[in-house]
Every structure is written in C-alpha cells, then in structure tokens.
Scaffold this motif. Structure first.
Motif, short mmCIF file in Angstrom:
data_model
loop_
_atom_site.label_atom_id
_atom_site.label_comp_id
_atom_site.label_asym_id
_atom_site.label_seq_id
_atom_site.Cartn_x
_atom_site.Cartn_y
_atom_site.Cartn_z
N GLN A 67 44.05 -22.18 53.98
CA GLN A 67 44.27 -22.35 55.41
C GLN A 67 43.02 -21.97 56.19
OE1 GLN A 67 46.54 -24.17 56.21
NE2 GLN A 67 48.40 -23.08 56.82
N TYR A 68 42.71 -22.76 57.21
CA TYR A 68 41.62 -22.34 58.10
C TYR A 68 41.71 -22.95 59.50
CZ TYR A 68 39.46 -26.83 56.88
OH TYR A 68 39.22 -28.15 56.68
N ASP A 69 42.54 -23.98 59.67
CA ASP A 69 42.54 -24.60 60.99
C ASP A 69 43.92 -24.73 61.62
OD1 ASP A 69 43.46 -26.48 59.25
OD2 ASP A 69 42.21 -28.11 59.99
N HIS A 70 44.97 -24.28 60.94
CA HIS A 70 46.28 -24.24 61.58
C HIS A 70 47.12 -23.18 60.89
CE1 HIS A 70 48.45 -26.17 58.30
NE2 HIS A 70 47.44 -27.01 58.19
N GLY A 71 48.28 -22.88 61.44
CA GLY A 71 49.06 -21.76 60.94
C GLY A 71 50.32 -22.13 60.17
N ASP A 72 50.48 -23.40 59.84
CA ASP A 72 51.69 -23.82 59.14
C ASP A 72 51.49 -23.71 57.64
OD1 ASP A 72 53.96 -24.97 58.17
OD2 ASP A 72 53.99 -26.60 59.65
N ASP A 73 51.92 -22.58 57.07
CA ASP A 73 51.64 -22.29 55.67
C ASP A 73 52.40 -23.18 54.68
OD1 ASP A 73 49.81 -20.46 56.37
OD2 ASP A 73 50.83 -18.71 55.52
N SER A 74 53.31 -23.96 55.16
CA SER A 74 53.99 -24.87 54.25
C SER A 74 53.18 -26.14 54.01
CB SER A 74 55.35 -25.28 54.83
OG SER A 74 56.19 -24.16 54.88
N TYR A 75 52.21 -26.37 54.86
CA TYR A 75 51.40 -27.58 54.75
C TYR A 75 49.91 -27.24 54.76
CZ TYR A 75 55.77 -29.99 55.39
OH TYR A 75 57.05 -30.45 55.21
N PRO A 76 49.47 -26.46 53.78
CA PRO A 76 48.07 -26.02 53.77
C PRO A 76 47.15 -27.13 53.26
CG PRO A 76 49.16 -25.26 51.80
CD PRO A 76 50.21 -25.99 52.61
N HIS A 77 45.87 -26.86 53.33
CA HIS A 77 44.92 -27.75 52.68
C HIS A 77 45.01 -27.54 51.18
CE1 HIS A 77 42.74 -29.00 56.33
NE2 HIS A 77 43.07 -27.79 56.78
N ILE A 78 44.90 -28.62 50.43
CA ILE A 78 44.91 -28.52 48.97
C ILE A 78 43.48 -28.69 48.48
CG2 ILE A 78 45.79 -29.55 46.83
CD1 ILE A 78 47.94 -28.15 48.59
N MET A 79 42.96 -27.61 47.95
CA MET A 79 41.55 -27.59 47.53
C MET A 79 41.45 -27.43 46.02
SD MET A 79 40.06 -27.88 50.44
CE MET A 79 40.03 -27.43 52.19
N PHE A 80 40.56 -28.20 45.42
CA PHE A 80 40.38 -28.10 43.97
C PHE A 80 39.18 -27.21 43.64
CE2 PHE A 80 42.87 -31.92 44.49
CZ PHE A 80 43.80 -31.80 43.47
N PHE A 81 39.38 -26.39 42.62
CA PHE A 81 38.31 -25.52 42.12
C PHE A 81 38.21 -25.66 40.61
CE2 PHE A 81 39.50 -23.70 46.16
CZ PHE A 81 38.32 -23.21 46.68
N ALA A 82 37.01 -25.41 40.09
CA ALA A 82 36.81 -25.50 38.64
C ALA A 82 37.42 -24.28 37.97
CB ALA A 82 35.32 -25.58 38.32
N MET A 83 38.16 -24.50 36.90
CA MET A 83 38.73 -23.39 36.14
C MET A 83 37.76 -22.90 35.07
SD MET A 83 42.75 -23.69 35.37
CE MET A 83 42.86 -25.40 34.89
#
Length: 663
Positions: free
Chosen positions: A601-617
């Motif tokens: 989250q960084y630009d809104h407060g609705d935690d049910s619809y966050p940004h989905i970000m991919f990271f390397a495992m």
DNA sequence: GGCGCTTCAAACCA
DNA sequence: CTGGTTTGAAGCGC
C-alpha cells in the motif's frame, strides 16, 4: 562417525557454536505450522545426517532429544543438531550408476568442534549469537523450505533461500542497532556451525544441485552449497598426504589477478600467492593451490570454474558458475609488479549450457536492444515503463500476443473504501531503521520492509510504503515498488506455455520485479471466459514457497512471525489484465516458482485492494523465466485444465510433495 | 588437536 | 566516485 554421544557432546558447546535448537517442536501442516500442536510423532520427517562416503548404514530413528520436550532455556542441554534434518543426496551420488561418477574424497563434514578461536569469538560473536539463539524447531522448517533429500536442486535452493533470509534479517537487526557488519559472513557462519551446509565432501566435477549459469552474490554462498569451499581463496583443492595427489576442484576468476576474461571458452588463470597486501610481494611458489593446479594439469581432471561480473545494481560482485574446464597448459610469467607468477590455461568442456557467454550477450543487448536477435518489438510498453520491454521469439514464427493496452499501473473499476489513513511520516530526507519516530516503520511492525539496497526483507501480509503525504524524499528506501520497474525485461515465446517473461539482468533474492497491472474488478464479476481468465490475477494463496520464504527470520527473532493462512487472509482483489496490463500478465505459473507476490500500500487506504507487487524469492540468472505460484483456490472451472498443464510442464522441478496435482 | 597464516571479500568512508 | 581501511572467516598445514 556421528552418533548420539557425539551429539550429546555437541550440546555442551561453547555458546558461540550453539546449534540452532528446538525449544518447541513444531509440526508442519499443509499451510504453515501448527503452533498449537505439541505432538511430534507422526508428521515429523526425519532425514538422516550427512555422512562421508564410507558410511552405508543410516540409523532410522531420530535422536531421543527430538521426541522429548526441550527445556525452555536459551542454552541447550541436549541439543539436536540441525544436521538430522539436512537434506542429503550424497547417498544418491554413491549409488548412481550414471556414466559420470564424480571423484569423491572422504572429507569430514564441518562438525561442531570445540571453538576454534575462543577469544575472537567471545569478542565479537557471542552477543550476536546469544541474541539470536534459536527458539524453535528448525528441522521441520528446513525440510519444508528445501524439500526432501531426493532432489539436489531443491536442496541447493532451500539452502540458498535460508541463507539469504538469514542474511537479510541479520542485516536488518544490525542496522537497527547500528552495530556489526558483514551479514553475509554472519549468516554463513550460523549455517556452517549448525551443519546446514550441503555437499560437504569435496568432489571433482559438478556439484549436485548446482547448475551451469547459477548465480551467487557472496563467496560464502558458494561455500555453503559446496561449490567452492574456501571463504576467500580462489583455488579450491583436495589435499592429500601424497603431494602429487593434491588436486584442484574449483577456481574463481574474479579479477584479483591479471587474467584475460575476454574469451568465454578459454580462461588463463593466475596462480595464488605473492600478492599479499600485508607483506612484501614475492615470487609465487609451487605449493597449495598452485601445486594442485599443476597436478590437475597432469591428471587432466575436470575443474569447476566460477567467473565474476559486476552487479549492475550495486558495487558488489556476482559469481557465475561457468561449468567444467580442463587445464591444457601452464607456464610461469612475470606479473606487472615484476615477480614470477604461475599461469594456467583452461579450456571449457564442450557441450555445456551457456554460462558466462550468456552474460556477454545480455550485456550487449542492454547497451543496444536493437542487437537482440529475433526481436519483434523494441518496446512492448511504448514508453509506459521506465525501461523498454523487448518482445522476442527465438522459437518459431508466432508474431506476438493478442492486442492489449499496455499500462504500467492499476485502474480501479470499483469504489475504494478508506479503511486506513495514508502513510504520513515526518522523516527528514529519508526514513532510517531504528528511528522510533518514523510512523511508517511503526506501521510496518517496527522495521522498514526493505534493506538499504532496496530488497524485500520478509514476506508479510502487507507492506506500507511511504506515501505522497510523507515528508521523506523520493529516494527514501521505503518507496521501492511505487517507482516502477528497474529490470530489462523481455517477453518471449515459450513454445508450449504461451508467452513468458524473463530478464536480461541478474536478479538478487528480494528484488522488486513488477506490479500486476490491470483493471481491479469486483469479486462478484466472474462471468469471464477461459481466455480472459488467463490474464487475471487472484489473490487466492501465496504459495508454499512464499509462505516459507521467511524461514531465516523465524530462526532469529524472539517474537513469532510464523506465517500461516491466518496471517495471510485471502484478499478479495481480482485484477484483470486481458484488456489492459503490463509485463506481469505474461508471468506463467510454476509449482517451483522464483517469484512471490506481496501486497503493498502507498496511495490509498483500502487494504482489501492493495497493489500486487512481485519480488524475487531466489537469485535468478539472466534469461531465466520468471514464474509465480498461481494458487488453486478460487479458480473457476475451465481454468483447471490449463493450470494443470502448466504445472505438468514444470513437474521436473516440483515432482516432490510440493507439486500440487490438485488443479 | 590447536593455532597461525594465507586467502582473487565486502562494506564503508574520506 | 574510488581507493584505502576495517571487519571478518574458513581451512590448510605445521
């Protein structure tokens, strides 16, 4: 040989060599760990310890301490060495009747000897290790993380993932306390001292589970997977009482001497010695590694070669396993400083997959994308991204994916609810770890979610990045994923799985990859066809590997950060990328994935619809397909067949208990 | 078995 | 931005 007496002895070790011990045995469950269960009987998987070649019989039963409740003391009374849980495939090596039998020499596994350097250890390590006493059962976690013993590749990946997880967490702890350095060595030492190293025996030829092209970011990583034992030295060799039987097994060419690294099949390697920074320079002598290389020239044995490259994203080095070579020639030469050095000419064994040669190609493409052969489109994103996204097909005549609008972010087709206020820290310049006044760190549970180099430290239910309301600058480390892609991607035709995504850059574990862009829709709308669903993200299940990504953190921290499906409650968010999307829509499924998705989250407060970000495992070599675990739940009928196919194609990677045949 | 020495690190700072 | 400095650890071999 190890027996229970040895193990009892190990329990009385000096503090700094204390094994990671079980204080509360845990039973792995399908979706994490059962914190409540005290029972250890039916589900625990006991794996036999690493043994030298000669040992053939393996005790079936676990050490007694395993089954008894361990006292809740920071100092173990009767410790269970972690080695009992070590995945070992060395047994397999011996029995394998393949045409290639690696020369193997008996070598004692790194045992928990009495302290080698007590004074030094007391000085520097005790405090750290004491704080980092391991409070829970590592065994089941390590099994879960690195898979069972029957797959060397899984063992190597699990060991590497655990190392890096430890490293990132030690880094975070050290940073907060403004003390200590070299988290890589601390993590390595911790693993060494707890027998978490694999491929202990030195061997000639490939190391099981390490493939040509695999990348490493620290010398110690190659140490713990058995590729190259010396922590610093460039020549790894098997020493023998008979001087002429001392043989080289692996060398690292990383620019310390005057080597010519231009040719990818030939390597001229300089011997060791005479170059000390602390002493006077002198001629090299035919001893140690130099002698081993000379013997290897005569014996003509294969030698593993590791080459180095500059990390494009840091000042550090990257090490690339370039496969097997043989020494063709050797001579003495004068170095620039006037002293004699040994030179060895090595030639790469034919028929091996691309190693360092692949790096030369990707470097050329990065300098000028137009030089990419079989390129279809220079920038699929049409400048929507920070960097061009190349579209290529070096398989057949398929001309490109069906039409879609390239967008770099998400569009909300549903109203957002303001459940939480936006981040609003007052940090001047940038947020720093250990600052109690940084509200962003507090929101993230006290720690900034990223390391100083921008790597995701832990996989958590939600990452709160700094927002536009924060006073910190754009350079703040808590603004990683909101700044968009940093990797040179190419969308490529896989031949059998449609289009896929890979990178020209080497990727370190924890690196931000990309967001899943598209249209955020309501869960109620599931009237989509299979084709449309193919390009749809559902936040159903993070995946087993993703849930176990924090395994190192688990071992270090006092408070429990056990990740379960309870922590990761299912999000209603669905992102449709059929009409609009970015590179993420080309990520394919794998049961043995190299990416995880993280809610941010960084630009809104609705935690049910966050940004989905991919990271390397894990560390990902250039040109390796990027994949994630699509999950299973919530997939509509009709989707199953496709997923199953995708999984089956990858079954070689996940044929073990992790391959979920249920799709 | 212990310890000194060597070693193609890595991070940081001036 | 880079070279010198600092911290650091494994394992050979005596």
């Amino acid at each position: 040989m190890e027996n229970s007496e040895d193990e009892a002895e190990k329990g009385e070790l000096p503090l700094e060599l204390k094994p990671l011990v079980s204080l509360a045995p845990k039973v792995p469950t399908l979706l994490g760990y059962d914190v409540e269960t005290k029972s250890t009987s039916p589900l625990l998987v006991y794996v036999t310890p690493c043994r030298p070649c000669s040992s053939s019989e393996q005790p079936e039963e676990a050490p007694p301490s395993f089954c008894e409740p361990t006292p809740k003391s920071p100092v173990p009374i009767k410790a269970t060495p972690i080695s009992v849980a070590l995945p070992t495939h060395q047994q397999e090596d011996e029995s394998s009747d393949g045409d290639y039998k690696p020369f193997c020499k008996e070598k004692k596994p790194a045992s928990l000897k009495k302290s080698k350097r007590p004074r030094q250890a007391e000085k520097s390590n005790v405090a750290n290790i004491k704080r980092r006493s391991i409070r829970r059962n590592l065994d089941s976690e390590f099994n879960l993380c690195s898979s069972s013993s029957d797959n060397p590749k899984e063992s190597v990946e699990g060991t590497m993932m655990m190392f890096d997880s430890l490293r990132r967490c030690i880094l975070q702890l050290d940073e907060k306390e403004d003390a200590g350095r070299r988290a890589d060595l601390k993590a390595g030492t911790l693993m060494m001292h707890n027998n978490l190293r694999i491929n202990n025996r030195k061997m000639i030829g490939h190391v099981p589970g390490v493939e040509v092209g695999d990348v490493f970011f620290f010398r110690i990583e190659m140490c713990i997977v058995g590729l190259h034992a010396p922590a610093m030295g460039g020549i790894d060799y098997i020493s023998s009482k008979h001087k002429d039987e001392t043989l080289a097994v692996c060398i690292i060419s990383s620019g310390g001497y005057e080597n010519d690294d231009d040719d990818t099949d030939i390597l001229v390697y300089t011997g060791q010695g005479g170059n000390s920074r602390h002493k006077e320079k002198h001629d090299q002598k035919l001893e140690r590694g130099n002698l081993a290389l000379m013997n290897s020239r005569n014996k003509k044995n294969q030698i593993r070669v590791v080459r180095s490259a500059q990390d494009p994203f840091s000042s550090g080095k990257i090490y690339i396993y370039d496969g097997l070579y043989r020494i063709e020639d050797s001579w003495t030469d004068k170095a620039k400083n006037g002293f004699n050095v040994f030179k060895y000419k090595l030639r790469r064994e034919p028929g091996q997959p691309d190693g360092i040669s692949l790096w030369k190609m990707t470097e050329k493409w990065k300098a000028n994308p137009a030089t990419r052969e079989k390129g279809i489109l220079l920038d699929l994103s049409s400048k929507a991204e920070n960097l061009p996204v190349c579209l290529v097909n070096d398989v057949d005549d398929e001309k490109g994916p069906s039409h879609f609008n390239y967008v770099a972010g998400v569009k909300y087709l549903r109203p957002l609810r303001k459940t939480k206020p936006l981040q609003c820290c007052k940090c001047p310049s940038v947020c720093l770890p250990g600052d109690p006044n940084c509200s962003c760190a507090q929101q993230n549970g006290g720690d900034l979610p990223y390391s100083s180099s921008g790597l995701l430290v832990k996989h958590v239910p939600m990452v709160y990045e700094c927002s536009s309301n924060c006073q910190c600058s754009h350079n703040c480390r808590n603004r990683i994923s909101q700044k968009g892609i940093k990797l040179n991607f190419e969308v490529f035709w896989t031949g059998d799985r449609g289009w896929g995504l890979r990178s020209w850059d080497p990727i370190r574990a924890g690196t931000f990859i990309c967001e899943y862009a598209g249209e955020v829709i309501d869960e109620t709308r599931i009237d989509m066809d299979v084709e449309e669903d193919k390009y749809t993200f559902r936040a159903s299940y993070p995946g087993d590997k993703a849930l176990n990504w924090n395994v190192g953190a688990e071992l270090l921290e006092e408070k429990s950060t056990v990740v379960t499906t309870e922590n990761f409650k299912q999000l209603p968010i669905i992102i449709r990328a059929n009409n609009e999307g970015n590179v993420a829509r080309f990520l394919n499924h794998s049961c043995s994935p190299n990416l995880l998705w993280q809610a941010v989250q960084y630009d809104h407060g609705d935690d049910s619809y966050p940004h989905i970000m991919f990271f390397a495992m894990k560390h990902i070599p250039p040109m390796t397909e990027l994949t994630y675990d699509y999950g299973t739940r919530g997939a509509p009928p009709g989707f199953e067949g496709k997923l199953f196919r995708a999984c089956k194609l990858k079954s070689c990677l996940c044929g073990s208990k992790y391959c979920r045949s249920l799709f």
